[in-house]
Design an enzyme around this catalytic site. Structure first.
Site, PDB file in Angstrom:
ATOM      1  N   ASP A 187       0.870  -1.174   0.000  1.00 45.75           N
ATOM      2  CA  ASP A 187       0.000   0.000   0.000  1.00 45.75           C
ATOM      3  C   ASP A 187       0.916   1.236   0.000  1.00 45.75           C
ATOM      4  OD1 ASP A 187      -2.278   1.733   0.557  1.00 45.75           O
ATOM      5  OD2 ASP A 187      -1.528   1.809   2.616  1.00 45.75           O
ATOM      6  N   ASP A 209      -0.283   5.090   0.833  1.00 49.21           N
ATOM      7  CA  ASP A 209      -0.581   6.120   1.836  1.00 49.21           C
ATOM      8  C   ASP A 209      -0.631   5.501   3.235  1.00 49.21           C
ATOM      9  OD1 ASP A 209      -0.962   8.476   0.120  1.00 49.21           O
ATOM     10  OD2 ASP A 209      -2.507   7.209  -0.772  1.00 49.21           O
TER      11      ASP A 209
END
Ligand code: XBP
Ligand code: MG
Length: 258
Positions: free
Chosen positions: A10, A12
Site C-alpha cells: 500500500d 498512503d
C-alpha cells in the site's frame, strides 16, 4: 504450501506518512484556490479517512459534514476539478521532497529486490502520486522495480473492496497464497483479506493506531531500522526488532500452515 513470490505495498500510510501533512494540506490548498472556506482540520481529516480515494472523500465530506453547502448542478465535474487542483498541490509537495518514506521501507525494498522477490504497489491514490513519491524518495529508476502499479481509478470500487488487489494479482499472474501485503489501515486489511491474501503485515500510524486491523499476521508500529527498532503490537514474536525478508517468509509459512 506456495512459496512467497511477491510483496504488495500500500502507499498512503504504509510507504510514507502522507495523509496529515501531505494529502490534507493539498486538499485545503485546492479549496482555498476555488474560493471555498472549507478547512479540513487534522481531527476532521481522521474522520474523512473512513472513505478512501480523494474524490470519494470530498463527496463524503459534503454528504456528512457540510450538508448546508449548495452543490452545483455538475457535482461530479466540480469534485473532479477540486481533486485535480489538489493533486497538483500534492505533487508539488512530493517534488520538493517534503514527504519521506517511513523507517525501514527502503531497507526492505532493497533487500526484497536483492533476494528476487517481486514487488507491487496496490493503492487507491492517483497513479502520478505514486510514481512521483517513488521518484522523489527512491530515485527516478525505482518505478521500474515494481512489476505492477495498481492505483486510483483503475478499478471503480476502491478499498475496502478487494478489486484493486485482485487486479494487481492478475497482472502479476500470481495467486493470493504467493503474495504478502503491507498495509496500514482497516480499509486496507479488508481489501487484502477480501482478495484472499492471508499474509499481511500492518504498520500502523497516528491515524490508524486504534483501528481494527485484526486479521493481520503481524501488527507493528513501523518496519524498523538500524537504531530504531519496531514495536510489535500484535502477532507472534514480540522480540522482533525489524521486519526483513526472513521475517516475512517465516510469517508467510506460519500463516499458510495455521
Ligand atoms: C489512501 C487514500 C487516498 C489518499 C488520497 O488509501 O485514501 O485516497 O488519501 O489520494 P489507501 P487521491 O492507503 O488505503 O490506498 O486524492 O489521489 O485519491
Ligand atoms: Mg493506506
Amino acid at each position: 504450501m506456495a512459496p512467497l513470490k511477491a510483496l504488495l505495498f500500500d502507499v498512503d500510510g504504509t510507504l510514507a506518512d502522507t495523509e496529515r501533512d501531505g494529502h490534507r494540506p493539498a486538499f485545503n490548498a485546492a479549496f482555498a484556490d476555488a474560493g471555498l472556506d472549507w478547512e479540513w482540520s487534522e481531527e476532521l481529516y481522521g474522520k474523512l479517512l473512513a472513505v478512501t480515494g480523494g474524490k470519494e472523500r470530498i463527496r463524503f465530506y459534503l454528504d456528512k459534514f457540510n450538508t448546508g453547502f449548495e452543490t452545483p448542478a455538475d457535482l461530479d465535474g466540480f469534485i473532479a476539478g477540486l481533486h485535480k487542483a489538489k493533486t497538483q498541490h500534492y505533487l508539488a509537495m512530493l517534488g520538493r521532497g517534503a514527504i519521506p518514506l517511513r523507517p525501514g521501507v527502503k531497507r526492505l525494498i532493497d533487500e526484497a529486490r536483492a533476494k528476487g522477490l517481486r514487488l507491487g504497489i496496490v493503492t487507491t491514490t492517483t497513479p502520478e502520486n505514486v510514481t512521483t513519491l517513488l521518484g522523489s524518495t527512491l530515485g527516478p529508476e525505482s518505478e521500474s522495480w515494481f512489476d505492477v502499479i495498481a492505483a486510483g481509478d483503475i478499478v471503480p470500487a476502491k478499498k475496502p473492496a478487494p478489486d484493486i488487489y485482485d487486479w494487481a494479482m492478475e497482472q502479476l499472474g500470481l495467486n493470493p497464497d504467493q503474495c504478502l501485503a503491507l498495509e496500514d489501515s482497516a480499509n486496507g486489511v479488508k481489501s487484502v483479506l477480501g482478495a484472499g491474501i492471508r499474509s499481511l503485515v500492518v504498520t500502523v500510524n497516528g491515524y490508524t493506531q486504534d483501528e481494527d486491523v485484526s486479521g493481520a499476521s503481524l501488527v507493528v508500529d513501523q518496519l524498523g531500522e538500524h537504531g530504531s527498532p519496531c514495536r510489535v503490537l500484535s502477532g507472534q514474536d514480540t522480540a522482533l526488532t525489524q521486519i526483513d525478508v526472513d521475517v516475512l517468509c517465516w510469517l508467510h509459512e506460519q500463516t499458510h500452515m495455521g
